[in-house]
Enzyme design. Structure first.
Site, short mmCIF file in Angstrom:
data_model
loop_
_atom_site.label_atom_id
_atom_site.label_comp_id
_atom_site.label_asym_id
_atom_site.label_seq_id
_atom_site.Cartn_x
_atom_site.Cartn_y
_atom_site.Cartn_z
N SER A 161 -29.44 -4.39 90.77
CA SER A 161 -29.64 -4.82 92.04
C SER A 161 -30.40 -3.36 92.51
O SER A 161 -29.16 -2.19 92.69
CB SER A 161 -28.68 -5.47 92.54
OG SER A 161 -28.12 -4.88 94.09
N GLU A 179 -28.54 -12.85 87.68
CA GLU A 179 -28.82 -11.14 88.33
C GLU A 179 -28.51 -9.98 87.06
O GLU A 179 -27.82 -9.89 86.68
CB GLU A 179 -27.62 -10.50 89.38
CG GLU A 179 -28.38 -9.10 89.86
CD GLU A 179 -26.99 -8.69 90.72
OE1 GLU A 179 -26.48 -7.75 90.42
OE2 GLU A 179 -26.07 -9.65 90.85
N ARG A 208 -14.34 -2.15 86.33
CA ARG A 208 -14.49 -2.89 87.68
C ARG A 208 -13.09 -3.53 87.40
O ARG A 208 -13.05 -4.38 86.41
CB ARG A 208 -15.66 -3.67 88.19
CG ARG A 208 -16.81 -2.45 88.34
CD ARG A 208 -17.86 -3.35 88.54
NE ARG A 208 -19.11 -2.19 89.26
CZ ARG A 208 -20.24 -2.87 89.57
NH1 ARG A 208 -20.96 -4.44 90.00
NH2 ARG A 208 -21.03 -2.31 89.94
N ARG A 241 -19.34 -10.87 83.13
CA ARG A 241 -18.69 -9.90 84.20
C ARG A 241 -17.43 -9.32 83.14
O ARG A 241 -16.40 -10.30 82.95
CB ARG A 241 -18.10 -11.46 85.08
CG ARG A 241 -18.71 -11.05 86.31
CD ARG A 241 -17.83 -11.71 87.54
NE ARG A 241 -18.89 -12.39 87.62
CZ ARG A 241 -19.49 -12.35 88.61
NH1 ARG A 241 -19.29 -10.93 89.28
NH2 ARG A 241 -20.86 -13.03 89.16
N ARG A 279 -26.34 -7.19 80.34
CA ARG A 279 -26.65 -8.00 80.64
C ARG A 279 -28.38 -7.84 80.51
O ARG A 279 -28.66 -9.05 79.80
CB ARG A 279 -27.21 -8.43 81.80
CG ARG A 279 -25.26 -8.63 83.12
CD ARG A 279 -25.27 -9.01 84.67
NE ARG A 279 -24.16 -9.19 84.42
CZ ARG A 279 -23.82 -9.42 85.90
NH1 ARG A 279 -25.28 -9.89 86.38
NH2 ARG A 279 -22.59 -9.44 86.28
#
Length: 425
Positions: free
Chosen positions: A352, A349, A262, A277, A391
């Protein structure tokens, strides 16, 4: 993609759904574009009928030897040919404009999704585990990883730039253990089919799951026009693209461990330290493809499967129902799992899970046929993180750290670590 027939029949409901997404009225513009397309199509059908009729008359005039009538009808046919070409262009243009407009609009949230602009309006559904009461100042995962000689951001930045990391030794082994544990849990206990998909996809695959056209800046593109996957959701969901399957094939539950890529175009200045991130990270993805009536139950099941990972790793977390403004583009309802991070003294988070309804299936033309029925229906798709490996790694490091900088390995991971119980600095 939205069903234009639903929009025509329910313009107020559609605009209300868009309003929950923070957008202004859209139905009138879409209905106008659709009307132009339908008018052009209707005119084409009328021209075709006229051509067929005049073609018969031309044959009759020729048989009678009526040259004047024959020539007049030929002139009419030439005019119809020009008219057909014009209306065909109008139909294609109106259809393209309608599809472009529809493709950039997010999915409609379910009525019970809380309304809100951002994460402050999300609603906690449940909580599991209590954060440890530490009698020392907790380190963050960067300090812990560096102390274990397993995390190196400087060397990664030297070769690749910011938002990359080199994992070595104990940390690399722990990351591999996490991935293997998650795959085993989801395949052996949760009934998902392990899949190894391509990491590069074409435009139509990224369009099918909603990454294109609106979010191209969030992706990496190769020189030959392919896209690096931002999540295995893209190739896994596209396995049913342009197909009509049998009802007995569903539910179809798939899982994959892949690198994800990403650009993080909209996150400048956010989470610049550590693994939170990254441009490249590993994730175990869950995808379910089901009949429409099974989608709501499947979302609860999928979320529970992701929660089982965190429970087995002894990581405190909470389950949040996202508000309309915080959901992803393709989702109708989303649960986020947020794991406790001692160094930040908050939940962040880590997974999801979303029910996308038939939104992606329409973009992919993915359908199924019920037993005994002729007309196919669109499938419903769901996706979730089961979970993000990076994560999970940082959460394990932080939640299981000790005062001397060592990290206790959760019992669930020890079989994948040759029985090692503690990582020593």
């Amino acid at each position: 993609m939205h069903d234009i027939r639903f929009i025509r029949d329910n313009p107020d409901a559609f605009d209300a759904g868009m309003a929950k997404r923070g957008l202004g009225p859209q139905a009138a513009r879409l209905i106008e574009l659709d009307a132009a397309r339908r008018d052009a199509v209707a005119r084409l059908q009328q021209i075709e009928t006229e051509r067929n009729s005049k073609s018969k008359l031309i044959g009759q005039a020729k048989a009678k030897g009526d040259e004047d009538e024959f020539n007049r009808l030929r002139e009419d046919m030439e005019k119809l040919k020009i008219d057909m070409s014009l209306n065909n262009a109008l139909s294609e243009q109106a259809g393209a404009e309608l599809n472009e407009a529809l493709s950039t609009l997010p999915n409609l949230p379910f009525e019970d999704v809380p309304e809100g602009a951002d994460e402050t309006a999300n609603v906690q559904v449940r909580q599991w585990g209590e954060p440890r009461a530490l009698d020392f100042e907790p380190k963050d995962h960067v300090s812990l990883g560096e102390g274990l000689k397993g995390l190196d951001f400087e060397k990664a930045a030297a070769m690749s730039g910011a938002r990359f990391a080199v994992l070595q030794g104990k940390i690399a082994r722990l990351e591999r253990a996490l991935s293997a544990f998650m795959l085993d849990l989801h395949t052996k206990e949760h009934g998902y089919l392990e899949t190894s998909p391509p990491l590069l996809v074409r435009d139509e695959a990224a369009f099918g799951t909603g990454q294109l056209p609106k979010f191209s800046e969030d992706l990496f593109r190769t020189t030959d026009g392919r896209w690096l996957i931002p999540t295995a959701e893209v190739p896994l969901t596209n396995l049913v693209r342009e197909s009509i399957s049998e009802e007995a094939d569903f539910p179809l539950r798939l899982t994959a461990h892949t690198p994800c890529f990403r650009s993080e175009a909209g996150s400048a200045g956010r989470d610049t330290r550590g693994l939170m991130r990254m441009h490249q990270f590993n994730k175990v993805e869950l995808v379910s493809i089901v009949r429409p009536e099974d989608a709501d139950t499947e979302l609860e099941r999928m979320t529970e499967c992701a929660e089982k990972v965190l429970q087995a790793l002894e990581l405190p977390y909470r389950t949040m129902l996202l508000c309309s403004g915080d959901m992803g583009f393709s989702a109708r309802r989303t649960y986020d799992l947020e794991v406790w991070l001692p160094s930040q003294n908050t939940y962040r988070e880590i997974s999801s899970c979303s029910n996308c309804g038939d939104f992606q299936a329409r973009r992919m033309n993915a359908r199924f046929r019920r037993e005994g029925e002729k007309k196919p229906e669109f499938l419903h798709t769901l996706n979730g993180s089961g979970v993000a490996v990076g994560r999970a790694l940082l959460a394990v490091l932080e939640n299981h750290q000790n005062a001397d900088g060592s990290v206790t390995v959760p019992a669930a991971l020890r079989p994948y670590m040759d029985g090692v119980e503690r990582l020593e600095p």
